[in-house]
Design an enzyme around this catalytic site. Structure first.
Site, PDB file in Angstrom:
ATOM      1  N   THR A 190       0.800  -1.374  -0.119  1.00  0.00           N
ATOM      2  CA  THR A 190      -0.090  -0.205  -0.104  1.00  0.00           C
ATOM      3  C   THR A 190       0.893   0.896  -0.764  1.00  0.00           C
ATOM      4  OG1 THR A 190      -1.317   0.928   1.883  1.00  0.00           O
ATOM      5  CG2 THR A 190      -0.532  -0.182   2.208  1.00  0.00           C
ATOM      6  N   ASP A 191       0.089   2.629  -0.703  1.00  0.00           N
ATOM      7  CA  ASP A 191       0.900   3.835  -0.381  1.00  0.00           C
ATOM      8  C   ASP A 191       1.345   4.281   1.261  1.00  0.00           C
ATOM      9  OD1 ASP A 191      -1.649   4.314  -0.216  1.00  0.00           O
ATOM     10  OD2 ASP A 191      -1.995   6.203  -1.215  1.00  0.00           O
ATOM     11  N   LYS A 231       2.080  -3.515   7.133  1.00  0.00           N
ATOM     12  CA  LYS A 231       2.391  -3.460   5.539  1.00  0.00           C
ATOM     13  C   LYS A 231       3.416  -3.231   5.430  1.00  0.00           C
ATOM     14  CE  LYS A 231      -0.754  -4.626   3.237  1.00  0.00           C
ATOM     15  NZ  LYS A 231      -1.222  -5.634   2.459  1.00  0.00           N
TER      16      LYS A 231
HETATM   17  N1  NAD Z   1      -8.565  -1.157  -0.182  1.00  0.00           N
HETATM   18  C1  NAD Z   1      -7.315  -0.436  -0.082  1.00  0.00           C
HETATM   19  O1  NAD Z   1      -7.892   0.345  -1.238  1.00  0.00           O
HETATM   20  C2  NAD Z   1      -5.727  -1.153  -0.325  1.00  0.00           C
HETATM   21  C3  NAD Z   1      -4.659   0.155  -1.685  1.00  0.00           C
HETATM   22  C4  NAD Z   1      -3.918  -0.637  -1.611  1.00  0.00           C
HETATM   23  C5  NAD Z   1      -3.321  -1.774  -0.566  1.00  0.00           C
HETATM   24  N2  NAD Z   1      -4.138  -2.525  -0.102  1.00  0.00           N
HETATM   25  C6  NAD Z   1      -3.661  -3.630   0.276  1.00  0.00           C
HETATM   26  O2  NAD Z   1      -4.791  -5.050  -0.603  1.00  0.00           O
HETATM   27  C7  NAD Z   1      -5.152  -6.022   0.109  1.00  0.00           C
HETATM   28  C8  NAD Z   1      -6.861  -6.752   0.151  1.00  0.00           C
HETATM   29  O3  NAD Z   1      -7.286  -5.443   0.711  1.00  0.00           O
HETATM   30  P1  NAD Z   1      -9.040  -5.448   0.567  1.00  0.00           P
HETATM   31  O4  NAD Z   1      -9.152  -3.783   0.745  1.00  0.00           O
HETATM   32  O5  NAD Z   1      -9.202  -6.164  -0.701  1.00  0.00           O
HETATM   33  O6  NAD Z   1      -9.457  -5.850   1.930  1.00  0.00           O
HETATM   34  P2  NAD Z   1     -10.434  -6.434   2.789  1.00  0.00           P
HETATM   35  O7  NAD Z   1     -10.613  -5.827   4.283  1.00  0.00           O
HETATM   36  O8  NAD Z   1     -11.741  -5.925   2.158  1.00  0.00           O
HETATM   37  O9  NAD Z   1      -9.944  -8.264   2.321  1.00  0.00           O
HETATM   38  C9  NAD Z   1      -9.268  -9.182   2.776  1.00  0.00           C
HETATM   39  C10 NAD Z   1      -9.376 -10.173   3.184  1.00  0.00           C
HETATM   40  O10 NAD Z   1      -7.619 -11.254   3.154  1.00  0.00           O
HETATM   41  C11 NAD Z   1      -8.536 -11.933   4.240  1.00  0.00           C
HETATM   42  N3  NAD Z   1      -7.606 -12.318   5.269  1.00  0.00           N
HETATM   43  C12 NAD Z   1      -7.311 -11.360   6.302  1.00  0.00           C
HETATM   44  N4  NAD Z   1      -6.394 -12.003   7.019  1.00  0.00           N
HETATM   45  C13 NAD Z   1      -6.060 -13.387   6.000  1.00  0.00           C
HETATM   46  C14 NAD Z   1      -5.566 -14.559   7.488  1.00  0.00           C
HETATM   47  N5  NAD Z   1      -4.423 -14.314   7.954  1.00  0.00           N
HETATM   48  N6  NAD Z   1      -5.809 -15.317   6.334  1.00  0.00           N
HETATM   49  C15 NAD Z   1      -6.238 -15.673   5.751  1.00  0.00           C
HETATM   50  N7  NAD Z   1      -7.599 -14.155   4.651  1.00  0.00           N
HETATM   51  C16 NAD Z   1      -6.828 -13.065   5.361  1.00  0.00           C
HETATM   52  C17 NAD Z   1     -10.106 -11.362   4.822  1.00  0.00           C
HETATM   53  O11 NAD Z   1     -11.116 -11.995   5.537  1.00  0.00           O
HETATM   54  C18 NAD Z   1     -10.720 -10.702   2.985  1.00  0.00           C
HETATM   55  O12 NAD Z   1     -11.325 -11.909   2.962  1.00  0.00           O
HETATM   56  C19 NAD Z   1      -4.864  -6.068   1.091  1.00  0.00           C
HETATM   57  O13 NAD Z   1      -2.810  -6.961   1.787  1.00  0.00           O
HETATM   58  C20 NAD Z   1      -4.422  -4.242   1.736  1.00  0.00           C
HETATM   59  O14 NAD Z   1      -3.314  -4.178   2.042  1.00  0.00           O
HETATM   60  C21 NAD Z   1      -5.614  -2.581  -0.082  1.00  0.00           C
END
Ligand code: NAD
Length: 329
Positions: free
Chosen positions: A122-123, A150
């Site tokens: 992530t940023d 992260k």
């Molecule tokens: N949403 C954003 O704007 C954004 C931006 C940049 C990076 N990210 C990164 O992208 C990834 C996904 O983000 P998102 O928004 O889809 O999140 P989200 O919360 O919608 O989904 C996360 C998923 O991971 C699962 N999970 C969490 N911990 C777990 C574990 N220990 N074992 C197995 N499953 C697990 C959860 O059950 C969920 O289904 C993350 O790594 C986040 O840091 C998100």
């Protein structure tokens, strides 16, 4: 190619799985997800009868489970993470388990099994930037416990690439929006509250700036990175769409024909980053990535998706009734 996707029941992971299976007939996907709060099986309901998709309930910090699953795949895309900043401020412990221990578990196994891993970062690792934009090699300065975990995962990966030559590529993306996002995040929360004519909480003066990217564009970038990204390197993914929270909310209200009287300014959260900004020239030049969506079109598609999925909208409305209104961005 056999992909192991983690966290695929969540927002970005589910969009990535659907897009990858639709666009590439040679791909099969196993999705390991612990079914935590961001997950929803309805996100992938359409794959129920697909023989190219397989779901395994499990935690990425479970070494035995991950050894077995990684052994059956060519490549791991690690989306699984605790991702909600407010929750990390209330209790950082689950973030250490999923984001650091979980990533380390995968990293160690892929290194021993000579597999490739894409880490979705992530940023927020760069922290708040008053001016300028972060490059791939800019200094980490995370503000929240979420961002710190992260960043810690990235540092572990970096050390493994240098020490063991692990085949890992890191992507860092700005704020995503689009279909299937969990209600705790700014855009789905605003849509659900506006739909129900409920007050929309805005932290502070609403002037915090994020660079919003439509989730499809992020998924395209990940696809390019997993095929052509250079091992041991990282790629920033941004949308050149810096916009403050208040403007985002006003745009949504306008598109939904709702009054701005719904806006409710509330006390700011501690450590609230003012602005994130990254330069994505590296992925544009080296991997030929380009943005396809503009913000207005993306927002329209997102609002339509929630309105076309009343079951999910209702679940979210009910959940909002029983949880604090805290906002996120
Ligand atoms: N949403 C954003 O704007 C954004 C931006 C940049 C990076 N990210 C990164 O992208 C990834 C996904 O983000 P998102 O928004 O889809 O999140 P989200 O919360 O919608 O989904 C996360 C998923 O991971 C699962 N999970 C969490 N911990 C777990 C574990 N220990 N074992 C197995 N499953 C697990 C959860 O059950 C969920 O289904 C993350 O790594 C986040 O840091 C998100």
């Amino acid at each position: 190619m056999k992909l192991l996707v983690t966290g695929g029941l969540g927002f970005i992971g589910s969009n990535f799985i659907l897009k990858s299976l639709a666009h590439d007939n040679d791909i099969t996907i196993t999705n390991v997800d612990a079914e935590l709060y961001g997950s929803d099986h309805r996100n992938l309901l359409q794959l129920k009868n697909s023989d190219r998709y397989n779901f395994v309930k499990g935690n990425i910090s479970n070494k035995k489970l991950m050894e077995k699953q990684i052994d059956k795949c060519d490549l791991v895309v690690n989306f699984a993470a605790e991702s909600h900043v407010d929750r990390s401020i209330n209790d950082a412990n689950p973030f250490l388990v999923s984001n650091i221990r979980g990533t380390f578990t995968i990293l160690d196994i892929i290194t021993k099994q000579n597999k490739r891993m894409i880490q979705i970062s992530t940023d927020e690792v760069f922290g708040s930037l008053l001016t300028g934009t972060a490059q791939e090699n800019s200094k980490f300065n995370p503000s929240s416990p979420y961002a710190a975990t992260k960043a810690a995962a990235e540092l572990l990966i970096n050390s493994y690439c240098i020490t063991y030559g692990s085949d890992v590529v890191i992507t860092r993306c700005t704020n995503n929006y689009g279909p299937r996002q969990f209600l705790e995040k700014l855009i789905p929360k605003t849509i659900v509250l506006a739909h129900n004519n409920k007050k929309i909480p805005v932290y502070g003066n609403g002037k915090n700036i994020r660079d919003w990217i439509f989730v499809d564009d992020h998924c395209d970038a990940i696809d390019l990175v997993l095929k052509n990204g250079k091992s041991g390197e990282s790629y920033n993914i941004s949308a050149d769409n810096e916009i403050d929270n208040l403007t985002v909310i006003k745009k949504i209200l306008d598109m939904m024909n709702k009054s701005e009287d719904l806006i409710d300014f509330v006390e700011d959260r501690p450590g609230h980053d003012l602005r994130y900004s990254m330069d994505s020239n590296k992925i544009i030049k080296n991997l030929n990535w380009n943005l396809k969506s503009n913000f207005e079109e993306g927002l329209q598609k997102t609002i339509q998706w929630y309105e076309n999925n009343p079951e999910i909208l209702n679940t979210m409305s009910n959940a909002l009734e029983s949880t604090p209104w805290k906002n996120s961005n």
